[in-house]
Design an enzyme around this catalytic site. Structure first.
Site, PDB file in Angstrom:
ATOM      1  N   HIS A 143      -4.748   4.428   1.307  1.00 12.72           N
ATOM      2  CA  HIS A 143      -4.515   4.556  -0.134  1.00 12.72           C
ATOM      3  C   HIS A 143      -3.655   5.786  -0.377  1.00 12.72           C
ATOM      4  O   HIS A 143      -3.792   6.795   0.312  1.00 12.72           O
ATOM      5  CB  HIS A 143      -5.847   4.718  -0.880  1.00 12.72           C
ATOM      6  N   ASP A 168      -9.738  -3.318  -1.828  1.00 15.18           N
ATOM      7  CA  ASP A 168      -9.355  -4.692  -1.457  1.00 15.18           C
ATOM      8  C   ASP A 168      -9.989  -5.179  -0.168  1.00 15.18           C
ATOM      9  O   ASP A 168      -9.828  -6.344   0.192  1.00 15.18           O
ATOM     10  CB  ASP A 168      -7.825  -4.754  -1.315  1.00 15.18           C
TER      11      ASP A 168
HETATM   12  C1  SDX Z   1      -4.326  -0.900  -4.336  1.00 13.81           C
HETATM   13  O1  SDX Z   1      -2.390   3.143  -6.400  1.00 13.81           O
HETATM   14  C2  SDX Z   1      -3.524   2.576  -6.618  1.00 13.81           C
HETATM   15  O2  SDX Z   1      -4.401   3.153  -7.206  1.00 13.81           O
HETATM   16  C3  SDX Z   1      -3.635   1.147  -6.115  1.00 13.81           C
HETATM   17  C4  SDX Z   1      -4.990   0.493  -6.291  1.00 13.81           C
HETATM   18  C5  SDX Z   1      -5.335   0.275  -7.743  1.00 13.81           C
HETATM   19  O3  SDX Z   1      -6.526   0.165  -8.065  1.00 13.81           O
HETATM   20  O4  SDX Z   1      -4.398   0.145  -8.566  1.00 13.81           O
HETATM   21  O5  SDX Z   1      -5.997   1.298  -5.680  1.00 13.81           O
HETATM   22  C6  SDX Z   1      -5.030  -0.878  -5.640  1.00 13.81           C
HETATM   23  O6  SDX Z   1      -3.161  -1.194  -4.316  1.00 13.81           O
HETATM   24  C7  SDX Z   1      -5.064  -0.464  -3.094  1.00 13.81           C
HETATM   25  C8  SDX Z   1      -4.139  -0.439  -1.826  1.00 13.81           C
HETATM   26  C9  SDX Z   1      -4.042  -1.862  -1.283  1.00 13.81           C
HETATM   27  N1  SDX Z   1      -3.035  -1.936  -0.223  1.00 13.81           N
HETATM   28  C10 SDX Z   1      -3.385  -2.167   1.062  1.00 13.81           C
HETATM   29  O7  SDX Z   1      -4.553  -2.209   1.456  1.00 13.81           O
HETATM   30  C11 SDX Z   1      -2.198  -2.391   1.979  1.00 13.81           C
HETATM   31  C12 SDX Z   1      -2.396  -1.588   3.270  1.00 13.81           C
HETATM   32  N2  SDX Z   1      -2.286  -0.163   2.896  1.00 13.81           N
HETATM   33  C13 SDX Z   1      -0.982   0.443   3.086  1.00 13.81           C
HETATM   34  O8  SDX Z   1       0.116  -0.374   2.890  1.00 13.81           O
HETATM   35  C14 SDX Z   1      -0.913   1.850   2.502  1.00 13.81           C
HETATM   36  O9  SDX Z   1      -2.050   2.500   2.882  1.00 13.81           O
HETATM   37  C15 SDX Z   1      -0.729   2.028   1.020  1.00 13.81           C
HETATM   38  C16 SDX Z   1       0.434   1.274   0.489  1.00 13.81           C
HETATM   39  C17 SDX Z   1      -1.953   1.607   0.275  1.00 13.81           C
HETATM   40  C18 SDX Z   1      -0.517   3.521   0.763  1.00 13.81           C
HETATM   41  O10 SDX Z   1       0.690   3.840   1.363  1.00 13.81           O
HETATM   42  P1  SDX Z   1       1.264   5.360   1.289  1.00 13.81           P
HETATM   43  O11 SDX Z   1       0.441   6.217   0.444  1.00 13.81           O
HETATM   44  O12 SDX Z   1       2.723   5.271   0.972  1.00 13.81           O
HETATM   45  O13 SDX Z   1       1.014   5.867   2.732  1.00 13.81           O
HETATM   46  P2  SDX Z   1       2.042   5.751   3.897  1.00 13.81           P
HETATM   47  O14 SDX Z   1       2.620   4.377   3.908  1.00 13.81           O
HETATM   48  O15 SDX Z   1       2.957   6.914   3.798  1.00 13.81           O
HETATM   49  O16 SDX Z   1       1.078   5.870   5.149  1.00 13.81           O
HETATM   50  C19 SDX Z   1       0.741   7.143   5.655  1.00 13.81           C
HETATM   51  C20 SDX Z   1       0.594   6.909   7.157  1.00 13.81           C
HETATM   52  C21 SDX Z   1       1.789   6.169   7.760  1.00 13.81           C
HETATM   53  O17 SDX Z   1       1.898   6.581   9.108  1.00 13.81           O
HETATM   54  P3  SDX Z   1       3.019   7.756   9.451  1.00 13.81           P
HETATM   55  O18 SDX Z   1       4.355   7.233   8.932  1.00 13.81           O
HETATM   56  O19 SDX Z   1       2.535   8.991   8.746  1.00 13.81           O
HETATM   57  O20 SDX Z   1       2.988   7.846  10.974  1.00 13.81           O
HETATM   58  O21 SDX Z   1      -0.542   6.053   7.388  1.00 13.81           O
HETATM   59  C22 SDX Z   1      -0.104   4.838   7.975  1.00 13.81           C
HETATM   60  C23 SDX Z   1       1.393   4.721   7.752  1.00 13.81           C
HETATM   61  O22 SDX Z   1       1.994   3.982   8.814  1.00 13.81           O
HETATM   62  N3  SDX Z   1      -0.822   3.760   7.278  1.00 13.81           N
HETATM   63  C24 SDX Z   1      -1.398   2.725   7.868  1.00 13.81           C
HETATM   64  C25 SDX Z   1      -1.996   2.004   6.820  1.00 13.81           C
HETATM   65  N4  SDX Z   1      -1.762   2.605   5.660  1.00 13.81           N
HETATM   66  C26 SDX Z   1      -1.028   3.699   5.941  1.00 13.81           C
HETATM   67  N5  SDX Z   1      -1.456   2.343   9.148  1.00 13.81           N
HETATM   68  C27 SDX Z   1      -2.135   1.194   9.395  1.00 13.81           C
HETATM   69  N6  SDX Z   1      -2.737   0.428   8.447  1.00 13.81           N
HETATM   70  C28 SDX Z   1      -2.685   0.810   7.150  1.00 13.81           C
HETATM   71  N7  SDX Z   1      -3.298   0.068   6.208  1.00 13.81           N
END
Ligand code: SDX
Length: 429
Positions: free
Chosen positions: A306, A364
Site C-alpha cells: 500500500h 483487497d
Molecule cells: C487500494 O490509495 C489507497 O488508499 C487505495 C485503497 C483505497 O481504499 O482507496 O487502499 C485501495 O487500492 C489498495 C491497494 C490494492 N492494490 C494491490 O493490492 C496491488 C498490489 N499492490 C501494489 O501494486 C502496490 O503495493 C501498490 C500499488 C498498492 C502501492 O504501490 P507504491 O506505493 O507505488 O509502491 P511501489 O510500487 O513503489 O512499491 C515499493 C516496492 C517496490 O520494490 P522496489 O522498486 O522498491 O524494489 O515494493 C514492491 C515494489 O516492487 N512491491 C511489491 C508489491 N507492492 C509493492 N512487490 C510484490 N508484491 C506487491 N504487491
C-alpha cells in the site's frame, strides 16, 4: 509562537515557504508561491510526498495502521455502526442522532429507483460486458436522466445529487450483475435496509421469495463500511480533479469508477482472487513469492502492499475476521483459496523482502474470498468496492466544491522533449 517556515535555495536564491500544521499528521510546506519566487516547479510523480488538498473527512496513519473517519476509528464504526450511518458521518461530519438517522435512511431508501428508461439503456451493452464497464457508462448516464441536480453551485442540488448517487448506484450495480447473467432486473424494496435491499436486487428471482441471510447482510454492510473512504487515493483524486473543472457530480463519480477499476487500485480484489486461484495450492506459493521478488518479473502479490500503510491495513484485519464469519455461516470448510491466502500471508509476513519493503495484506486481500463465498462472481468485486466508495467520493467532492480556496486542478511538468525546431516539408524528410 512564530509561524513555522521552511526554505528552499536554488542557485543561491533562498525563499522562505510557510509550513502549515493540521490537527494530526504531517505538516505541509505551502509551495503555492514557489514558481513565482524561484521559477522552479516541485516534481513528485505519483504524489508520494504531496498533499493535494486540505480535508477533514478521513485520516490514515500508515505507520501505525490507523484509519479514522471524522475522528472515529474504522474498527469502532465497523463493529458498532452500519453503512448508512457511516455515509451520514462522512457527508455531515457527525454521527446522526436517532431522528437524523431515521430521516437519512428514509431519504436514501426513497431514491433507490432509477428512471425506467435506464433499463433500456442497459440493452446497448453486450451481455458479456464487464460490469465495471457497465457501471462507468450507466453512472455517467445518470446526468442525462437527472439533469435537475447538476448545478454544482446550488447547495440543494448538490445534496439531491449526492443522495441520488448513494441510493441509485447499488441499484445500477445490481442491474449490471443481473444483465450479465441474463436474469430480469429486481426493483428495490423500501421495506429492506440498504444492504439487504442490495442483496435482494442481486440474488432474488421472480419465481421465488429470496430469503435474506442476516449474517451475510451484516457482513456485506461491514464490508461497505471498510471501503467507504480512504483520503486522497487515486480514484478520489480523480473525482476531485474532475470536479475542480465544474463537471457535474454524476460525471465525476463515473470518472472515479473508471480509475478504481485499475488492478493497482480497486481492481486488486478481483486480481487477488484470480492470483489465489492461479497459485491453486500451498505447494506452489514459494514459486509465486519468488516471482513477486524478481525485479524482472512484473508479477506482484495482489492484495499486498500500500502507498500509505507501512503496517497492517486495519481494514484487512476486519476483512479477515469477516471472511471467517461468512465461510462459517455458509458452512464452507477448508476453502482451498482461504488456505492458500492464509499460508501466503504467513510466509510473506516472515519473508525479509516483504518485511524490508513493509508490504502487508491490504483491504483487497481477503475481500475476494468473502465475496465469492457470498455468491458474487469475480467480475462484481470491484463493482461492490465502487458501491461503497461512492459516498467517499461524494463527501470529498462536496468538501472540494464548498472549499472557498478551491480552483481548477492543473499540474505542471518537467519537459524533456525536443526544443523548438522548424517544420520540414515532407519532400525534405
Ligand atoms: C487500494 O490509495 C489507497 O488508499 C487505495 C485503497 C483505497 O481504499 O482507496 O487502499 C485501495 O487500492 C489498495 C491497494 C490494492 N492494490 C494491490 O493490492 C496491488 C498490489 N499492490 C501494489 O501494486 C502496490 O503495493 C501498490 C500499488 C498498492 C502501492 O504501490 P507504491 O506505493 O507505488 O509502491 P511501489 O510500487 O513503489 O512499491 C515499493 C516496492 C517496490 O520494490 P522496489 O522498486 O522498491 O524494489 O515494493 C514492491 C515494489 O516492487 N512491491 C511489491 C508489491 N507492492 C509493492 N512487490 C510484490 N508484491 C506487491 N504487491
Amino acid at each position: 509562537m512564530s509561524a513555522k517556515t521552511g526554505s528552499v535555495t536554488i542557485d543561491g536564491n533562498t525563499v522562505e515557504l510557510p509550513v502549515k500544521s493540521g490537527t494530526i499528521g504531517p505538516d505541509v510546506i505551502d509551495i503555492g508561491k514557489l514558481y513565482a519566487q524561484t521559477g522552479a516547479f516541485t516534481y513528485d510523480p505519483g504524489f508520494t510526498s504531496t498533499a493535494s488538498c486540505e480535508s477533514a473527512i478521513t485520516y490514515i496513519d500508515g505507520d501505525e495502521g490507523i484509519l479514522l473517519h471524522r475522528g472515529y476509528p474504522i474498527e469502532q464504526l465497523a463493529e458498532h455502526g452500519d453503512f448508512l450511518e457511516t455515509c451520514y458521518l462522512l457527508l455531515y461530519g457527525e454521527l446522526p442522532t436517532s431522528a437524523q438517522k431515521q430521516d437519512f435512511d428514509y431519504r436514501v431508501q426513497r431514491h433507490t429507483m432509477v428512471h425506467e428508461q435506464m433499463a433500456r439503456f442497459f440493452q446497448g451493452f453486450r451481455r458479456d460486458a464487464h460490469p465495471m464497464a457497465v457501471m462507468v457508462g450507466s453512472v455517467g448516464a445518470l446526468a442525462a436522466f437527472y439533469h435537475d441536480s447538476t448545478d454544482i453551485t446550488d447547495e440543494r442540488q448538490r445534496m439531491i445529487a449526492s443522495m441520488r448517487m448513494i441510493a441509485k448506484v447499488p441499484t445500477l450495480a445490481a442491474m449490471a450483475y443481473k444483465y450479465t447473467i441474463g436474469q430480469p432486473f429486481v426493483y428495490p424494496k423500501n421495506s429492506l435496509d440498504y444492504t439487504s435491499n442490495f442483496l435482494n436486487m442481486c440474488f432474488a428471482v421472480p419465481c421465488e421469495e429470496y430469503k435474506i441471510n442476516p449474517v451475510l447482510a451484516r457482513a456485506l454492510d461491514r464490508i461497505f463500511i471498510l471501503h467507504a473512504d480512504h483520503e486522497q487515493n487515486a480514484s478520489t483524486s480523480t473525482v476531485r480533479l474532475a470536479g475542480s473543472s465544474g463537471a457535474n457530480p454524476f460525471a465525476c463519480i463515473a470518472a472515479g469508477i473508471a480509475c478504481l477499476w485499475g488492478p493497482a487500485h480497486g481492481g486488486a480484489n478481483e486480481a487477488a482472487l484470480k492470483m489465489l486461484a492461479e497459485i491453486g495450492s500451498v505447494e506452489r506459493i514459494p514459486e509465486y513469492i519468488a516471482k513477486a521478488k524478481d525485479k524482472n518479473d512484473p508479477f506482484r502479490l495482489m492484495g499486498f502492499g500500500h502507498r500509505v500503510y507501512k503496517n497492517y491495513d486495519p481494514r484487512a484485519k476486519i476483512m479477515q475476521k469477516t471472511c471467517h464469519e461468512v465461510l462459517a455461516e455458509l458452512g464452507v470448510k477448508d476453502d482451498p483459496l482461504l488456505e492458500v491466502a492464509m499460508e501466503l500471508e504467513r510466509i510473506a509476513l516472515h519473508d525479509e523482502y516483504f518485511i524490508s519493503k513493509k508490504l502487508y495484506p491490504n483491504v483487497d486481500f481477503y475481500s475476494g474470498i468473502t465475496l465469492k463465498a457470498m455468491g458474487f462472481p469475480t467480475s462484481m468485486f470491484t463493482v461492490l468496492f465502487a458501491v461503497a466508495r461512492t459516498v467517499g467520493w461524494i463527501a470529498q467532492w462536496k468538501e472540494m466544491i464548498e472549499d472557498p480556496t478551491q480552483k481548477i486542478g492543473r499540474p505542471r511538468q518537467l519537459y524533456t522533449g525536443e526544443p523548438s525546431r522548424d517544420f520540414v516539408p515532407v519532400s525534405k524528410r
